[in-house]
Motif scaffolding. Structure first.
Motif, PDB file in Angstrom:
ATOM      1  N   VAL A 195       9.032  -9.308   4.946  1.00  0.00           N
ATOM      2  CA  VAL A 195       8.622  -7.904   4.901  1.00  0.00           C
ATOM      3  C   VAL A 195       9.691  -7.055   4.242  1.00  0.00           C
ATOM      4  N   GLY A 196       9.244  -6.024   3.555  1.00  0.00           N
ATOM      5  CA  GLY A 196      10.155  -5.001   3.074  1.00  0.00           C
ATOM      6  C   GLY A 196      10.880  -5.304   1.789  1.00  0.00           C
ATOM      7  N   VAL A 197      11.120  -6.570   1.478  1.00  0.00           N
ATOM      8  CA  VAL A 197      11.882  -6.907   0.282  1.00  0.00           C
ATOM      9  C   VAL A 197      11.051  -6.548  -0.950  1.00  0.00           C
TER      10      VAL A 197
ATOM     11  N   GLY B 114      20.009  19.037  -1.248  1.00  0.00           N
ATOM     12  CA  GLY B 114      19.696  17.644  -0.961  1.00  0.00           C
ATOM     13  C   GLY B 114      20.195  17.247   0.414  1.00  0.00           C
ATOM     14  N   THR B 115      20.023  15.989   0.735  1.00  0.00           N
ATOM     15  CA  THR B 115      20.503  15.463   2.014  1.00  0.00           C
ATOM     16  C   THR B 115      21.377  14.247   1.729  1.00  0.00           C
ATOM     17  N   ARG B 116      21.811  13.585   2.767  1.00  0.00           N
ATOM     18  CA  ARG B 116      22.590  12.362   2.599  1.00  0.00           C
ATOM     19  C   ARG B 116      21.950  11.231   3.389  1.00  0.00           C
ATOM     20  N   VAL B 117      22.093  10.028   2.861  1.00  0.00           N
ATOM     21  CA  VAL B 117      21.507   8.832   3.462  1.00  0.00           C
ATOM     22  C   VAL B 117      22.638   7.899   3.871  1.00  0.00           C
ATOM     23  N   ALA B 118      22.565   7.369   5.064  1.00  0.00           N
ATOM     24  CA  ALA B 118      23.609   6.463   5.549  1.00  0.00           C
ATOM     25  C   ALA B 118      22.991   5.169   6.052  1.00  0.00           C
ATOM     26  N   LEU B 119      23.732   4.064   5.884  1.00  0.00           N
ATOM     27  CA  LEU B 119      23.336   2.750   6.399  1.00  0.00           C
ATOM     28  C   LEU B 119      24.287   2.375   7.515  1.00  0.00           C
ATOM     29  N   LEU B 120      23.734   1.914   8.639  1.00  0.00           N
ATOM     30  CA  LEU B 120      24.562   1.508   9.776  1.00  0.00           C
ATOM     31  C   LEU B 120      24.103   0.132  10.244  1.00  0.00           C
ATOM     32  N   THR B 121      24.969  -0.873  10.066  1.00  0.00           N
ATOM     33  CA  THR B 121      24.650  -2.236  10.501  1.00  0.00           C
ATOM     34  C   THR B 121      25.842  -2.819  11.246  1.00  0.00           C
ATOM     35  N   GLY B 122      25.609  -3.896  11.939  1.00  0.00           N
ATOM     36  CA  GLY B 122      26.653  -4.506  12.753  1.00  0.00           C
ATOM     37  C   GLY B 122      27.757  -5.162  11.959  1.00  0.00           C
ATOM     38  N   SER B 123      27.517  -5.471  10.684  1.00  0.00           N
ATOM     39  CA  SER B 123      28.516  -6.194   9.900  1.00  0.00           C
ATOM     40  C   SER B 123      29.461  -5.268   9.141  1.00  0.00           C
TER      41      SER B 123
ATOM     42  N   SER C  78       0.808  -1.228   0.000  1.00  0.00           N
ATOM     43  CA  SER C  78       0.000   0.000   0.000  1.00  0.00           C
ATOM     44  C   SER C  78       0.835   1.269   0.000  1.00  0.00           C
ATOM     45  N   GLY C  79       2.153   1.141   0.133  1.00  0.00           N
ATOM     46  CA  GLY C  79       3.013   2.316   0.048  1.00  0.00           C
ATOM     47  C   GLY C  79       3.335   2.965   1.369  1.00  0.00           C
ATOM     48  N   LYS C  80       3.532   2.151   2.416  1.00  0.00           N
ATOM     49  CA  LYS C  80       3.907   2.713   3.719  1.00  0.00           C
ATOM     50  C   LYS C  80       5.283   3.368   3.664  1.00  0.00           C
ATOM     51  N   THR C  81       6.200   2.754   2.883  1.00  0.00           N
ATOM     52  CA  THR C  81       7.576   3.251   2.858  1.00  0.00           C
ATOM     53  C   THR C  81       7.650   4.683   2.351  1.00  0.00           C
ATOM     54  N   ILE C  82       6.897   4.998   1.310  1.00  0.00           N
ATOM     55  CA  ILE C  82       6.964   6.356   0.774  1.00  0.00           C
ATOM     56  C   ILE C  82       6.324   7.358   1.731  1.00  0.00           C
ATOM     57  N   VAL C  83       5.313   6.924   2.477  1.00  0.00           N
ATOM     58  CA  VAL C  83       4.723   7.796   3.500  1.00  0.00           C
ATOM     59  C   VAL C  83       5.762   8.098   4.576  1.00  0.00           C
ATOM     60  N   ALA C  84       6.476   7.066   4.998  1.00  0.00           N
ATOM     61  CA  ALA C  84       7.515   7.259   6.019  1.00  0.00           C
ATOM     62  C   ALA C  84       8.643   8.129   5.480  1.00  0.00           C
ATOM     63  N   LEU C  85       9.033   7.921   4.210  1.00  0.00           N
ATOM     64  CA  LEU C  85      10.103   8.729   3.620  1.00  0.00           C
ATOM     65  C   LEU C  85       9.715  10.200   3.566  1.00  0.00           C
ATOM     66  N   ARG C  86       8.476  10.489   3.224  1.00  0.00           N
ATOM     67  CA  ARG C  86       8.037  11.894   3.176  1.00  0.00           C
ATOM     68  C   ARG C  86       8.096  12.516   4.575  1.00  0.00           C
ATOM     69  N   ALA C  87       7.780  11.728   5.608  1.00  0.00           N
ATOM     70  CA  ALA C  87       7.883  12.245   6.980  1.00  0.00           C
ATOM     71  C   ALA C  87       9.342  12.518   7.331  1.00  0.00           C
TER      72      ALA C  87
ATOM     73  N   GLN D  58      17.606  -3.211   2.173  1.00  0.00           N
ATOM     74  CA  GLN D  58      16.533  -2.991   1.197  1.00  0.00           C
ATOM     75  C   GLN D  58      15.981  -1.577   1.323  1.00  0.00           C
ATOM     76  N   HIS D  59      15.754  -1.126   2.555  1.00  0.00           N
ATOM     77  CA  HIS D  59      15.253   0.233   2.772  1.00  0.00           C
ATOM     78  C   HIS D  59      16.238   1.263   2.229  1.00  0.00           C
ATOM     79  N   GLU D  60      17.526   1.042   2.492  1.00  0.00           N
ATOM     80  CA  GLU D  60      18.515   2.017   2.032  1.00  0.00           C
ATOM     81  C   GLU D  60      18.527   2.095   0.507  1.00  0.00           C
ATOM     82  N   ARG D  61      18.476   0.938  -0.160  1.00  0.00           N
ATOM     83  CA  ARG D  61      18.448   0.940  -1.622  1.00  0.00           C
ATOM     84  C   ARG D  61      17.199   1.652  -2.142  1.00  0.00           C
ATOM     85  N   SER D  62      16.040   1.346  -1.520  1.00  0.00           N
ATOM     86  CA  SER D  62      14.782   1.945  -1.967  1.00  0.00           C
ATOM     87  C   SER D  62      14.792   3.459  -1.788  1.00  0.00           C
ATOM     88  N   VAL D  63      15.275   3.920  -0.627  1.00  0.00           N
ATOM     89  CA  VAL D  63      15.305   5.353  -0.350  1.00  0.00           C
ATOM     90  C   VAL D  63      16.238   6.072  -1.325  1.00  0.00           C
ATOM     91  N   ARG D  64      17.407   5.501  -1.554  1.00  0.00           N
ATOM     92  CA  ARG D  64      18.341   6.124  -2.497  1.00  0.00           C
ATOM     93  C   ARG D  64      17.748   6.174  -3.906  1.00  0.00           C
TER      94      ARG D  64
END
Length: 731
Positions: free
Chosen positions: A584-586, A349-358, A293-302, A325-331
């Motif tokens: 989810v999310g993929v 513009g802004t910058r997007v960063a991914l932070l994971t344990g690996s 239903s497009g939750k991700t784009i609603v969250a991105l706009r917020a 997956q979220h980082e790729r989609s947002v970019r």
């Protein structure tokens, strides 16, 4: 002696009965005994009936002895007693006692008693071996004067009559000051607490039982709703920084570039979130939506609105696969707007960063520096986001994806990284029935997305009986046809490998709560499908010859998972054999088909989430639910999933079939509920929840600390343990 709920039960009733209750049912106090409610009620005036019970069940009924015969046993010493009882319908059952002593003088023709025992079949007739029994014609006449006989969970060497007599003693000694305000009781015509327990344990009619249950259900609803109302009041008392986007800023530029028009639902929810972000109290909103239903784009706009206002936004995802997956989609959605200050990046513009344990140490340190300096506007990550060494320049918005995968401490840890209370948006891809939402998420404002984007073709689903010759073979041929059209497919399995002792651990290490217990694996039969075995099978399947088939599961390294997903997203993998890690999310729009192996091992909502991974483009989707089950209830459940793509309808069906699960804890289905009395699938109980919600809101508004209502405050701490209170505080 003053008797309270905390009084040792052995000080009030017969010590032998108290000891047996403690040992068999963990009942030690007066309060525990009061809450040890009857399981059912037998009306001795109309009697129970054998037809009400299935063979193997514990039968409880009033019946009359029609014959009795004691005789010596052939192969051992002593005498046994055989008797025949008859219920109100005239149906008979054989009673067997391999020791006649103590029974043959009591069980004589004409005697009427309440019998309890496991119903068995013997030579075509019903049989009860060594049943317990309580006569309804002598000592118990005064106890059961009304003819209503409460029956309890079995306590060894203790009859229902002795439990009822013990309860008479307790109710005669315990007065119990009522924890609820008198005006509430009067307004809703509820009995006092003492009277409610009397109605339940010593009823004179079935109507008494109903009145007593209604009081306990209201109490439970009020406890939950008061905890939620107090939490809402805490949020309302906090002050947040309003985050208002610039008129011609980042959000406006993003909206101008959108290649499609937002749905009416997305626009409405977006307006709600924008109003929340502009307020001086922190937003605390739950966004639930239909699959796709497009939750991700609603969250991105917020998040863009927050960045536009000079702050940062963080998105917390439960797994690295989903975070990536979220980082790729947002970019992808932002394009050069995600490269602010970089060569080729858009102005403003802004910058997007991914932070994971690996991540490597050097890459992690660069990201941490960019976050604390404010160079990065949007941070997407896993649990790594809540590490102590992660500091934000100005965290204005926290987005939590798949909230049920996180503990309260984790969510609060991320919120605590803001200098002032941040706005919080919680997302769930599993539509939640309204009754669950108001019971569990009552401290949040709730938004729903039910409308799918235009151009999205429907997903067609079919149930595939694995036992039918050729049906599974045809499924693999269908996968090959889909790939031949230039598309891709998923094959989902409930476990990773044959070595798993419990086949149903998901990718978060949690035992699968969705499994249908009637379909638990039989060790004498073939085990359920695993990723490793299915991968080998498909690679040797003639219909799939020449296709690239790879796997994805939670035990792979982060690099292996990232490679598999990126290769699949790029179209270089034709078939991906996976566990629920893709639930989810993929988002791979070119994937148009999914085969779910042993589909009976998943619940309705989870099946709906899984199939939502296909058909995300304009080509539509096909989902095959493969099952070896012959259980008619299981097949009916799978057919229901195949019949509709409406997730909210399926959520309601799921709730009606599984009940609410543990709504006051982390467990999502099936087993023991955190609610002891409320049935949130029952309309009358929903009415009580809504009444309690209004009452709790007013109580907290008038008395935020419940200083004037100490009884209610004590009831909260008595009924909600620390874990449940924490679960209700959905930070």
């Amino acid at each position: 002696m003053q008797v309270t709920r905390g009084t040792d039960l052995a000080k009030v009733i017969d010590k032998r009965v108290a000891g047996r209750l403690a040992e068999a049912r963990d009942v030690h106090t007066v309060g525990g005994f009061l809450d040890f409610l009857p399981r059912r009620y037998i009306d001795a005036n109309t009697a129970g009936r054998l037809a009400e019970f299935q063979v193997g069940e514990m039968a409880v009924l009033v019946a009359t002895v029609v014959s009795a015969n004691a005789r010596s046993m052939r192969n051992r010493k002593g005498r046994m007693l055989e008797a025949v009882i008859e219920d109100a319908d005239g149906t008979t059952a054989r009673l067997v006692f391999f020791r006649a002593y103590g029974h043959e003088q009591k069980l004589v023709p004409g005697a009427t008693a309440l019998f309890r025992g496991k119903l068995e079949a013997y030579r075509g007739s019903f049989q009860l071996s060594h049943p317990e029994y309580t006569f309804t014609t002598d000592d118990s006449a005064s106890v059961y004067a009304s003819g209503i006989v409460p029956t309890y969970l079995a306590v060894p060497k203790t009859t229902d009559l002795s439990l009822t007599i013990a309860m008479q003693q307790v109710l005669g000694s315990w007065e119990g000051e009522d924890p609820l305000p008198a005006d509430l009781l009067a307004r809703h015509r509820l009995p006092s607490m003492h009277e409610a327990y009397r109605l339940l344990h010593l009823p004179t009619s079935q109507a008494d039982v109903g009145r007593g249950r209604r009081r306990l259900r209201y109490d439970e609803a009020l406890v939950v709703q008061t905890a939620l109302a107090a939490r809402r009041a805490q949020y309302d008392a906090q002050t947040a920084t309003p985050r208002v986007p610039q008129a011609d800023g980042l959000l406006a530029r993003f909206d101008e570039r959108l290649p499609f028009e937002l749905t009416a639902g997305q626009q409405e929810v977006g307006a709600q979130i924008a109003a929340d972000l502009a307020a001086e109290r922190p937003m605390h909103r739950l966004l639930q939506g239909e699959v796709g239903s497009g939750k991700t784009i609603v969250a991105l706009r917020a998040m863009l609105a927050t960045v536009d206002a000079g702050a940062q936004a963080a998105l917390l995802a439960p797994t690295e696969v989903l975070a990536q997956q979220h980082e790729r989609s947002v970019r992808k959605m932002l394009g050069d707007l995600a490269e602010g200050g970089m060569l080729g990046g858009a102005d403003g513009g802004t910058r997007v960063a991914l932070l994971t344990g690996s991540m490597s140490k050097s890459a992690r340190e660069r990201v941490l520096l960019d976050i604390v300096s404010g160079e990065v506007g949007i941070v997407i990550g896993t649990h790594a986001l809540i590490q102590d060494n992660v500091n934000f320049f100005d965290l204005g918005l926290v987005v939590v994806d798949e909230q049920h995968r996180f503990g309260v401490e984790q969510r609060d840890a991320l919120r605590g990284k803001a200098t002032r209370p941040p706005h919080v948006l919680v997302m769930t891809a599993t539509p939640i029935p309204r009754t669950v939402a108001i019971t569990v998420f009552g401290d949040m404002e709730t938004s729903e997305l039910r409308q799918l984007p235009s151009g999205r073709a429907p997903i067609v689903s079919h149930v595939v009986p694995a036992a039918r010759p050729g049906w599974l073979q045809r499924s693999w041929q269908r996968v090959a046809e889909e790939v031949g059209r230039g598309h891709q497919a998923y094959v989902v399995c409930p476990r990773i490998g044959a070595e798993d002792p419990d086949a149903f651990l998901d990718d978060y290490g949690i035992a699968n709560p969705w499994a249908d217990e009637s379909d638990l694996p039989d060790p004498t039969k073939q085990q359920t499908a695993s990723v490793l075995e299915t991968l080998d099978t498909l690679r040797s399947e003639p219909a799939l010859a020449g296709l690239r088939i790879e796997m994805l599961h939670g035990r792979m390294s982060a690099q292996e998972k990232e490679l598999a997903m990126s290769e699949f997203a790029a179209g270089r993998i034709h078939v991906l054999v996976s566990t629920t890690v893709i639930e989810v999310g993929v988002d791979v729009p070119n994937s148009t088909m999914m085969v779910i192996m042993d589909a009976e091992r998943f619940g309705i909502s989870q099946l709906h989430q899984l199939r939502g991974r296909v058909g995300r483009g304009s080509a539509g989707g096909l989902c095959l639910l493969v099952t070896g089950s012959e259980n008619p209830v299981t097949l009916e459940r799978l057919e229901a999933v195949a019949a509709t793509n409406n997730g909210f309808e399926l959520a309601d069906l799921d709730l009606s079939l599984r009940r609410e699960g543990d709504v006051l804890g982390g467990r999502q289905s099936g087993g023991k509920s955190g609610l002891k009395h409320l049935r949130i699938t029952h309309p009358k109980d929903v009415e009580l929840i809504e009444l309690a919600r209004a009452d709790a809101t007013q109580l907290i508004a008038d008395d935020p600390t419940l200083a004037d209502h100490p009884g209610l405050a004590e009831l909260l701490w008595e009924r909600l343990d620390a874990e449940q209170v924490a679960f209700l505080e959905r930070g």
